[in-house]
Design a protein around this motif. Structure first.
Motif, PDB file in Angstrom:
ATOM      1  N   MET A   1      43.149 -10.969  23.880  1.00 51.62           N
ATOM      2  CA  MET A   1      42.880  -9.730  23.136  1.00 51.62           C
ATOM      3  C   MET A   1      41.556  -9.150  23.613  1.00 51.62           C
ATOM      4  O   MET A   1      40.541  -9.842  23.640  1.00 51.62           O
ATOM      5  CB  MET A   1      42.815 -10.014  21.633  1.00 51.62           C
ATOM      6  N   THR A   2      41.588  -7.865  24.052  1.00 55.01           N
ATOM      7  CA  THR A   2      40.375  -7.206  24.529  1.00 55.01           C
ATOM      8  C   THR A   2      40.185  -5.891  23.794  1.00 55.01           C
ATOM      9  O   THR A   2      41.038  -4.994  23.873  1.00 55.01           O
ATOM     10  CB  THR A   2      40.459  -6.928  26.044  1.00 55.01           C
ATOM     11  N   ILE A   3      39.081  -5.787  23.063  1.00 54.48           N
ATOM     12  CA  ILE A   3      38.746  -4.558  22.349  1.00 54.48           C
ATOM     13  C   ILE A   3      37.388  -4.094  22.838  1.00 54.48           C
ATOM     14  O   ILE A   3      36.426  -4.872  22.834  1.00 54.48           O
ATOM     15  CB  ILE A   3      38.691  -4.782  20.825  1.00 54.48           C
ATOM     16  N   ASP A   4      37.292  -2.844  23.278  1.00 50.98           N
ATOM     17  CA  ASP A   4      35.984  -2.358  23.735  1.00 50.98           C
ATOM     18  C   ASP A   4      35.314  -1.543  22.619  1.00 50.98           C
ATOM     19  O   ASP A   4      35.949  -1.102  21.664  1.00 50.98           O
ATOM     20  CB  ASP A   4      36.085  -1.552  25.034  1.00 50.98           C
ATOM     21  N   ILE A   5      34.009  -1.364  22.775  1.00 52.50           N
ATOM     22  CA  ILE A   5      33.218  -0.703  21.735  1.00 52.50           C
ATOM     23  C   ILE A   5      33.643   0.744  21.541  1.00 52.50           C
ATOM     24  O   ILE A   5      33.571   1.286  20.435  1.00 52.50           O
ATOM     25  CB  ILE A   5      31.709  -0.788  22.071  1.00 52.50           C
ATOM     26  N   ARG A   6      34.140   1.374  22.604  1.00 51.58           N
ATOM     27  CA  ARG A   6      34.566   2.764  22.482  1.00 51.58           C
ATOM     28  C   ARG A   6      35.761   2.880  21.547  1.00 51.58           C
ATOM     29  O   ARG A   6      35.840   3.805  20.740  1.00 51.58           O
ATOM     30  CB  ARG A   6      34.908   3.328  23.866  1.00 51.58           C
ATOM     31  N   GLN A   7      36.694   1.917  21.642  1.00 48.71           N
ATOM     32  CA  GLN A   7      37.841   1.938  20.736  1.00 48.71           C
ATOM     33  C   GLN A   7      37.390   1.837  19.284  1.00 48.71           C
ATOM     34  O   GLN A   7      37.930   2.505  18.403  1.00 48.71           O
ATOM     35  CB  GLN A   7      38.790   0.781  21.070  1.00 48.71           C
ATOM     36  N   LEU A   8      36.395   1.000  19.041  1.00 51.98           N
ATOM     37  CA  LEU A   8      35.899   0.850  17.674  1.00 51.98           C
ATOM     38  C   LEU A   8      35.250   2.143  17.183  1.00 51.98           C
ATOM     39  O   LEU A   8      35.405   2.514  16.018  1.00 51.98           O
ATOM     40  CB  LEU A   8      34.903  -0.303  17.603  1.00 51.98           C
ATOM     41  N   ARG A   9      34.515   2.809  18.047  1.00 52.45           N
ATOM     42  CA  ARG A   9      33.896   4.079  17.652  1.00 52.45           C
ATOM     43  C   ARG A   9      34.969   5.127  17.355  1.00 52.45           C
ATOM     44  O   ARG A   9      34.837   5.911  16.406  1.00 52.45           O
ATOM     45  CB  ARG A   9      32.951   4.571  18.744  1.00 52.45           C
ATOM     46  N   TYR A  10      36.031   5.155  18.166  1.00 47.71           N
ATOM     47  CA  TYR A  10      37.132   6.088  17.921  1.00 47.71           C
ATOM     48  C   TYR A  10      37.772   5.789  16.558  1.00 47.71           C
ATOM     49  O   TYR A  10      38.033   6.694  15.754  1.00 47.71           O
ATOM     50  CB  TYR A  10      38.193   5.964  19.012  1.00 47.71           C
ATOM     51  N   PHE A  11      38.030   4.513  16.317  1.00 48.47           N
ATOM     52  CA  PHE A  11      38.659   4.106  15.055  1.00 48.47           C
ATOM     53  C   PHE A  11      37.784   4.494  13.864  1.00 48.47           C
ATOM     54  O   PHE A  11      38.284   5.040  12.863  1.00 48.47           O
ATOM     55  CB  PHE A  11      38.892   2.596  15.076  1.00 48.47           C
ATOM     56  N   LEU A  12      36.485   4.257  13.950  1.00 51.63           N
ATOM     57  CA  LEU A  12      35.589   4.565  12.831  1.00 51.63           C
ATOM     58  C   LEU A  12      35.507   6.067  12.572  1.00 51.63           C
ATOM     59  O   LEU A  12      35.379   6.502  11.426  1.00 51.63           O
ATOM     60  CB  LEU A  12      34.194   4.001  13.115  1.00 51.63           C
ATOM     61  N   ALA A  13      35.591   6.868  13.636  1.00 48.95           N
ATOM     62  CA  ALA A  13      35.554   8.316  13.454  1.00 48.95           C
ATOM     63  C   ALA A  13      36.780   8.798  12.687  1.00 48.95           C
ATOM     64  O   ALA A  13      36.679   9.620  11.769  1.00 48.95           O
ATOM     65  CB  ALA A  13      35.457   9.013  14.806  1.00 48.95           C
ATOM     66  N   VAL A  14      37.948   8.298  13.057  1.00 43.88           N
ATOM     67  CA  VAL A  14      39.177   8.691  12.354  1.00 43.88           C
ATOM     68  C   VAL A  14      39.159   8.170  10.923  1.00 43.88           C
ATOM     69  O   VAL A  14      39.544   8.869   9.979  1.00 43.88           O
ATOM     70  CB  VAL A  14      40.413   8.164  13.108  1.00 43.88           C
ATOM     71  N   ALA A  15      38.676   6.956  10.738  1.00 45.65           N
ATOM     72  CA  ALA A  15      38.613   6.382   9.390  1.00 45.65           C
ATOM     73  C   ALA A  15      37.665   7.179   8.499  1.00 45.65           C
ATOM     74  O   ALA A  15      37.944   7.375   7.307  1.00 45.65           O
ATOM     75  CB  ALA A  15      38.155   4.925   9.478  1.00 45.65           C
ATOM     76  N   GLN A  22      40.273  15.969  12.711  1.00 48.52           N
ATOM     77  CA  GLN A  22      38.840  16.016  12.426  1.00 48.52           C
ATOM     78  C   GLN A  22      38.085  14.930  13.190  1.00 48.52           C
ATOM     79  O   GLN A  22      36.949  15.129  13.614  1.00 48.52           O
ATOM     80  CB  GLN A  22      38.596  15.865  10.920  1.00 48.52           C
ATOM     81  N   GLY A  23      38.718  13.783  13.362  1.00 43.67           N
ATOM     82  CA  GLY A  23      38.083  12.720  14.133  1.00 43.67           C
ATOM     83  C   GLY A  23      37.863  13.136  15.575  1.00 43.67           C
ATOM     84  O   GLY A  23      36.810  12.857  16.167  1.00 43.67           O
ATOM     85  N   ALA A  24      38.857  13.820  16.158  1.00 47.33           N
ATOM     86  CA  ALA A  24      38.715  14.293  17.529  1.00 47.33           C
ATOM     87  C   ALA A  24      37.608  15.328  17.635  1.00 47.33           C
ATOM     88  O   ALA A  24      36.823  15.331  18.586  1.00 47.33           O
ATOM     89  CB  ALA A  24      40.048  14.884  18.007  1.00 47.33           C
ATOM     90  N   ARG A  25      37.524  16.206  16.629  1.00 43.02           N
ATOM     91  CA  ARG A  25      36.457  17.209  16.633  1.00 43.02           C
ATOM     92  C   ARG A  25      35.086  16.531  16.527  1.00 43.02           C
ATOM     93  O   ARG A  25      34.139  16.918  17.201  1.00 43.02           O
ATOM     94  CB  ARG A  25      36.666  18.184  15.476  1.00 43.02           C
TER      95      ARG A  25
END
Length: 291
Positions: A1-15, A22-25
């Motif tokens: 399992m490989t998760i990078d920090i960018r994925q976490l930042r994307y997830f937190l923005a949507v959350a 709005q997360g994309a904006r």
């Protein structure tokens, strides 16, 4: 399992936004690639993180768990990056310059830019502070030099006069005293409400301004004290009165304010303030740029 920090930042923005749009904006990116990255994260973890059937979207139990851990991981990485930046900066000697806002319109920005270029071995920082704060910061060692318009008597502080700067009057554009581009006498200015800055702490440039009138037995009918130069100029533009400013401030070139020379040719000092005693080499290098 490989998760990078960018994925976490994307997830937190949507959350945080509870919306892919709005997360994309918030992330300044298109929605489609953001949705794809979240889907890849869900596939990597083999869980669904968002309930997409609801509006706004909500986190699933697995999403709530990941959010808690992601916040901890991202915050920890941010702290690590900040720590490393401080470590790198600490490798170079720090040189802190204190200044009052009105000095920013004189040659100071140009001089500091040249100093940065020539003193690459120094970590140069700027700190906006009033006259009293500068003196305290110098004595405490929080700044290495200060630039100001007034002298504050203190046996542990030395003032060097770099130049005398002519003062001018700022008036609302279209004011009668601006007609013909003539010089304006202090007596004429004294007939108007006078805006001075900063109102506190004292002594300050406000006291220097008032001294020109007091020396001539003149006193404006209404003295308005404000905290900052920018506030004073806004009040001038609104027609609230006149303000005496350093000549260099007219570089702002506001269309709602007119500037005129003062007949009495009054000036304000441009001062370098330092700790008493031998001048350090780093400070000598800065002073030489004014020669």
């Amino acid at each position: 399992m490989t998760i990078d920090i960018r994925q976490l930042r994307y997830f937190l923005a949507v959350a945080a936004e509870r919306s892919f749009t709005q997360g994309a904006r918030r992330l300044n990116m298109a929605q489609a690639p953001l949705s794809k990255r979240i889907q890849e994260l869900e596939e990597e973890l083999s869980v669904q993180l968002f309930d997409r059937e609801k509006r706004p979207i909500t986190l699933t139990p697995a999403g709530h768990l990941l959010r808690e851990e992601a916040i901890r991981v991202v915050r920890g990485l941010d702290q690590l990056q900040a720590t490393m930046r401080r470590f790198i900066a600490a490798e170079r000697p720090r040189f802190v310059i204190g200044l009052v806002p009105s000095t920013l319109y004189a040659r100071l920005p140009e001089i500091i830019a040249r100093y940065r270029a020539e003193a690459g071995d120094l970590d140069i920082a700027l700190a906006e502070m009033d006259s009293i704060e500068q003196v305290a910061a110098l004595k405490d060692g929080r700044i290495d030099v200060g630039f100001d318009r007034i002298i504050v008597d203190d046996p542990l502080v030395v003032h060097m006069l770099l130049r005398e700067e002519p003062l001018i009057v700022a008036l609302p554009s279209g004011h009668a005293l601006l007609a013909g581009g003539a010089e304006v006498a202090l007596a004429d200015i004294a007939s108007l409400p006078l805006i001075v800055y900063p109102g506190a702490p004292r002594p300050s440039y406000a006291d220097l301004t008032l001294s020109f009138f007091q020396e001539r037995d003149l006193m404006p009918p209404n003295i308005v004290e404000v905290r900052e130069l920018q506030t004073a100029l806004v009040m001038v533009a609104s027609g609230a009165g006149a303000c005496i400013i350093p000549e260099s401030v007219q570089r702002l070139a506001r269309s709602d304010i007119g500037f005129a020379p003062i007949k009495e040719m009054i000036t304000a000092p441009f001062l370098l303030r330092r700790r008493a005693g031998a001048m350090p080499e780093n400070l000598q290098r800065l002073v030489r740029l004014y020669d």
